[in-house]
Design a protein around this motif. Structure first.
Motif, PDB file in Angstrom:
ATOM      1  N   GLY A 223       1.578  -7.599   8.936  1.00  8.81           N
ATOM      2  CA  GLY A 223       0.204  -7.679   8.439  1.00  8.81           C
ATOM      3  C   GLY A 223      -0.229  -9.093   8.135  1.00  8.81           C
ATOM      4  O   GLY A 223      -1.295  -9.537   8.573  1.00  8.81           O
ATOM      5  N   GLY A 224       0.608  -9.843   7.408  1.00 10.18           N
ATOM      6  CA  GLY A 224       0.220 -11.172   6.953  1.00 10.18           C
ATOM      7  C   GLY A 224       0.043 -12.168   8.077  1.00 10.18           C
ATOM      8  O   GLY A 224      -0.941 -12.926   8.096  1.00 10.18           O
TER       9      GLY A 224
ATOM     10  N   SER B 192      -4.685  -7.101   6.600  1.00 12.61           N
ATOM     11  CA  SER B 192      -3.236  -7.168   6.381  1.00 12.61           C
ATOM     12  C   SER B 192      -2.752  -5.972   5.566  1.00 12.61           C
ATOM     13  O   SER B 192      -1.737  -5.340   5.911  1.00 12.61           O
ATOM     14  N   ILE B 193      -3.471  -5.648   4.506  1.00  9.58           N
ATOM     15  CA  ILE B 193      -3.093  -4.518   3.648  1.00  9.58           C
ATOM     16  C   ILE B 193      -3.105  -3.213   4.442  1.00  9.58           C
ATOM     17  O   ILE B 193      -2.203  -2.371   4.305  1.00  9.58           O
TER      18      ILE B 193
ATOM     19  N   ALA C 181       5.735  -6.778   5.939  1.00 11.78           N
ATOM     20  CA  ALA C 181       4.810  -7.749   5.331  1.00 11.78           C
ATOM     21  C   ALA C 181       4.298  -8.743   6.360  1.00 11.78           C
ATOM     22  O   ALA C 181       3.097  -9.056   6.404  1.00 11.78           O
TER      23      ALA C 181
ATOM     24  N   ALA D  98       4.116  -5.141   0.464  1.00 13.47           N
ATOM     25  CA  ALA D  98       5.134  -4.432   1.245  1.00 13.47           C
ATOM     26  C   ALA D  98       6.369  -4.146   0.395  1.00 13.47           C
ATOM     27  O   ALA D  98       7.001  -3.086   0.527  1.00 13.47           O
TER      28      ALA D  98
ATOM     29  N   ILE E 105      -0.049  -3.068   6.685  1.00 10.64           N
ATOM     30  CA  ILE E 105       1.153  -2.821   5.878  1.00 10.64           C
ATOM     31  C   ILE E 105       1.224  -1.356   5.458  1.00 10.64           C
ATOM     32  O   ILE E 105       2.300  -0.737   5.494  1.00 10.64           O
TER      33      ILE E 105
ATOM     34  N   SER F 211       0.861 -10.168   0.956  1.00  9.27           N
ATOM     35  CA  SER F 211       1.391  -9.189   1.906  1.00  9.27           C
ATOM     36  C   SER F 211       2.854  -8.888   1.612  1.00  9.27           C
ATOM     37  O   SER F 211       3.291  -7.729   1.672  1.00  9.27           O
TER      38      SER F 211
ATOM     39  N   PHE G 268      -7.550 -10.211   4.430  1.00  3.81           N
ATOM     40  CA  PHE G 268      -6.543  -9.712   3.493  1.00  3.81           C
ATOM     41  C   PHE G 268      -6.524  -8.187   3.526  1.00  3.81           C
ATOM     42  O   PHE G 268      -5.459  -7.560   3.518  1.00  3.81           O
TER      43      PHE G 268
ATOM     44  N   ILE H 100      -2.583 -14.826   1.274  1.00  8.76           N
ATOM     45  CA  ILE H 100      -2.521 -13.655   2.152  1.00  8.76           C
ATOM     46  C   ILE H 100      -1.065 -13.356   2.496  1.00  8.76           C
ATOM     47  O   ILE H 100      -0.628 -12.203   2.470  1.00  8.76           O
TER      48      ILE H 100
END
Length: 448
Positions: free
Chosen positions: A400-401, A243-244, A397, A201, A247, A197, A240, A193
């Protein structure tokens, strides 16, 4: 035969320590390519752990099962020697967040007074020492943006290696849920993840890539997606996507471009193709997930609360796996599967937060939250300060990550595993480096 291999492993390690480290250092300070290789290995061996365990207790359910020392530590030692050699050229300093880590460390040590086996606690203490040493070295080693470029190449290379292991396990070994080079599939998910990320990014926000390089990075990002989906971790796949989404939001907030739109559409289509290919396995995973698993999580969470409420300082660092079982009565509400089996053991609570509270007290959990969110908000500051800068993608990155793995840690204690703990400290070090570089840039402007 197994004992002979184990003995060879110790011999190889001490040869690497006593011979390899001095030779590696002497070549690294004279040849930049060797230094780059050492830096790569210091990251690579967080994914592919090669270590030895002194006083190993592998059969017990503990978060640390011995005094581990690994190849990542040897690579870090070489980098440490390089940092010390260059201390007159580059000032050596204590990284931001060190006081919070020290408080977390000291409160964890205080819990040992309640441990039924203090030796188990010392396993975790030793791990925490290694983690801070890694954090300190990476922070003081990375001095400029060239090292961040090298870091991105390391991320891509390690992703390729992890993808290879995932494909081998899935299509040659025919494993239903793969773990790659990690001890568990959840470790793989959390690790990838972060890397996924960073790559995503980088793809969205880098303005200098040619079409060929863009396609190459799209392929590498696809590998992170395949690796995560292949674990069939329900929480991991959802987080995940979280996170995406973050981002995407922060990238477009940083500036709109047609390139970002095109890459988003291409990656969206690529993701759909990957999901279609893996849909049968994903569906099977969701439909066949045992209901007992959720009940076990709840039962162990109750155990953790019982422990945290019973002992103000906690029941002892790395002692959850001991005190979750009789003769301690914290788990008296959990029925035994086989009452005639004297060796039956309950598992570990599947959230790092309640594990910290149980082992080291509620106050230590508060400090841990302060530590991890200190770096999150320091990274948010970086996002604002690096607006329009080519390296703003790093802070995007991590927005989100990090949030994704903090949320995943509600369901997993993976951040205590050596691989993921190292990666977390790597991320914290890079956040701190970017903060320092921004302060240095401001200082240069004032002087000019």
């Amino acid at each position: 035969m197994t004992e002979a291999l184990s003995a060879y492993k110790y011999i190889f390690f001490f040869i690497a320590l006593l011979v390899g480290v001095p030779i590696g250092y002497s070549y690294a300070i004279r040849k930049p390519i060797v230094e780059k290789v050492v830096f790569f290995l210091a990251i690579f061996f967080t994914a592919r752990m090669e270590d030895i365990n002194f006083l190993s207790y592998e059969w017990l359910r503990l978060t640390s099962k011995g005094f581990e020392v690994g190849m990542v530590d040897l690579a870090t030692l070489i980098l440490f020697m390089i940092v010390i050699k260059r201390r007159y050229e580059f000032k050596v300093s204590i990284p931001p967040g060190s006081i919070l880590f020290l408080l977390y460390f000291l409160f964890s040590i205080l819990s040992i007074r309640n441990a039924s086996n203090p030796l188990y606690s010392m396993f975790e203490v030793w791990k925490m020492v290694r983690m801070y040493a890694y954090f300190w070295v990476i922070y003081n080693y990375i001095r400029d943006e060239k090292a961040l470029n090298l870091f991105m190449r390391c991320v891509a290379t390690i992703t390729l290696y992890v993808f290879y292991e995932v494909v081998r396990q899935k299509y040659i070994d025919h494993q239903f849920q793969v773990s790659g080079p990690f001890p568990h599939q959840n470790s793989l998910v959390m690790y990838m993840i972060i890397f996924g990320s960073i790559i995503f990014a980088y793809l969205l926000n880098n303005k200098e890539h040619s079409l060929r390089k863009t396609l190459m990075w799209i392929a590498v990002f696809g590998m992170t997606g395949v690796s995560i989906i292949s674990t069939l971790s329900r929480g991991g796949m959802v987080l995940f996507l979280v996170s995406i989404a973050i981002i995407l939001l922060m990238s477009f907030n940083a500036g709109y471009s047609s390139k970002k739109v095109i890459i988003t559409v291409v990656l969206g289509l690529l993701s759909l193709l990957i999901l279609m290919r893996a849909w049968d396995s994903i569906t099977e995973r969701f439909e066949t997930a045992p209901e007992a698993s959720a009940n076990t999580r709840i039962d162990l969470a109750i155990v953790a609360q019982n422990m945290a409420n019973d002992k103000r300082l906690g029941i002892g660092l790395n002692n959850f796996g001991v005190k979750v079982n009789p003769p301690y009565n914290y788990s008296s509400h959990i029925p035994l599967q086989d009452e005639l089996d004297p060796d039956e053991q309950n598992g570990l609570v599947e959230t790092i937060y309640l594990m910290i509270a149980a082992e080291c007290g509620w106050h230590t959990l508060v400090v841990f939250f302060a530590l991890i969110f200190y770096f999150y908000f320091l990274n948010l500051r970086n996002y604002v300060r690096y607006k329009g800068h080519p390296y703003q993608f790093v802070s995007i990155a991590f927005l989100g990550g990090l949030l994704a793995i903090y949320l995943e840690s509600v369901l997993e204690w993976v951040l205590k595993q050596t691989n993921n703990f190292y990666q977390l400290m790597l991320v914290f070090a890079i956040i701190a480096v970017m903060y320092r570089m921004d302060k240095e840039r401001e200082e240069r402007k004032r002087v000019a």
